[in-house]
Design an enzyme around this catalytic site. Structure first.
Site, PDB file in Angstrom:
ATOM      1  N   HIS A 115       0.837  -1.200   0.000  1.00  0.00           N
ATOM      2  CA  HIS A 115       0.000   0.000   0.000  1.00  0.00           C
ATOM      3  C   HIS A 115       0.874   1.253   0.000  1.00  0.00           C
ATOM      4  CE1 HIS A 115      -3.162  -2.855   1.181  1.00  0.00           C
ATOM      5  NE2 HIS A 115      -3.995  -1.970   0.659  1.00  0.00           N
ATOM      6  N   LYS A 141      -0.657   4.847   4.470  1.00  0.00           N
ATOM      7  CA  LYS A 141      -1.502   3.881   5.201  1.00  0.00           C
ATOM      8  C   LYS A 141      -0.917   3.664   6.595  1.00  0.00           C
ATOM      9  CE  LYS A 141      -3.831  -0.580   4.787  1.00  0.00           C
ATOM     10  NZ  LYS A 141      -5.117  -0.038   5.224  1.00  0.00           N
TER      11      LYS A 141
END
Ligand code: NAD
Length: 244
Positions: free
Chosen positions: A132, A136
């Site tokens: 990600h 995040k």
């Protein structure tokens, strides 16, 4: 016929993605509600209520939906036990699709990973890799957690078998281990891979998210599907016909 949506959380990232996807998914945003708007004003004319707002909002909306006999699609996450109980009570009167991930591809991946974990012997050692963007803040992702569950359930393993990352002189890999690795960087929207590394061959199942439109399209598909269902809580497995 076009699906008439009462969209709650309309100004948010997901709300905007749903508005954008509607035209391609045979749907119309009948009313776009956000903070300060009254969803009740429009509820009588809508076919379905789609909620991508905030966890506190969902139980209030669910009670309203039950009062008016309207089905719901719930995308908002992070509900407390009390909020969940209120929503579940409303589901005795109306059908709702409630899913933590509305991507069609991700839900098919969950299914395939469960099948692969069962079909392949323990010689095929699972490693889960998720990637990600650098903003995040949690790891592993909720989607990776569900993939872990799929492997554990289908292999008869427990959380004790999960190994997050590896470092140092840790010894040989136990066969029943489920390795999990979270990669962070750049602007990656969300990649998930489940690798089964066996003797002299590897099988890899993976999903690459390119845009949050994938959740929007899945939620609208759930909106079409939920019309005419009997009261209760359904998930994307039901919508996609993935139940064995
Ligand atoms: P966001 O913060 O961009 O948008 C949320 C919107 O809800 C905002 O516009 C906010 O003003 C609005 N809102 C807050 N309180 C409200 C109220 N009382 N009434 C009406 N609107 C209200 O967030 P986002 O990224 O769009 O995500 C929204 C939710 O959906 C989050 O819970 C997120 O975790 C979840 N989500 C679920 C999936 C899935 O597939 N299930 C995918 C992505 C995001």
């Amino acid at each position: 016929m076009a699906l008439n949506i009462l969209l709650v959380g309309a100004r948010g990232r997901m709300g905007q993605a749903i508005s954008k996807a509607a035209v391609d998914c045979d749907a119309v945003i009948l009313a776009a509600c956000d903070q300060g708007d009254s969803p009740e004003k429009h509820i009588a004319e809508c076919d379905v209520i789609i909620d991508f707002s905030f966890h506190e909002v969902t139980p209030v909306l669910a009670e309203l939906a039950a009062k008016h006999g309207k089905p719901m699609v719930i995308g908002a996450t992070g509900h407390t036990a009390e909020e969940r109980a209120t929503v579940l009570a409303a589901a005795e009167k109306i059908p709702m699709v409630w899913a933590g991930n509305f991507s069609i591809g991700v839900n098919v991946l969950f299914h395939l990973v469960g099948k692969a974990a069962k079909l392949l012997s323990s010689e095929y050692e699972p490693e889960i890799i998720e990637m990600h963007h650098h903003s995040k803040i949690d790891a592993p992702s909720g989607t990776a957690e569900r993939l872990i569950e799929q492997v554990l359930e289908n292999r008869g393993l427990t959380r004790e078998n999960v190994q997050h990352g590896r470092e140092g002189n840790i010894g040989a890999r136990p066969q029943n281990e489920v390795g999990v690795h979270a990669v962070r960087g750049g602007s990656i929207v969300g990649d998930h891979e489940v690798l089964f590394a066996g003797p002299f061959e590897r099988i890899s199942l993976s999903h690459h998210a390119e845009d949050r439109g994938i959740f929007a399209r899945g939620a609208i598909r759930a909106g079409h599907w939920v019309l005419g269902q009997t009261p209760g809580v359904y998930n994307m497995e039901d919508v996609l016909g993935l139940r064995d």
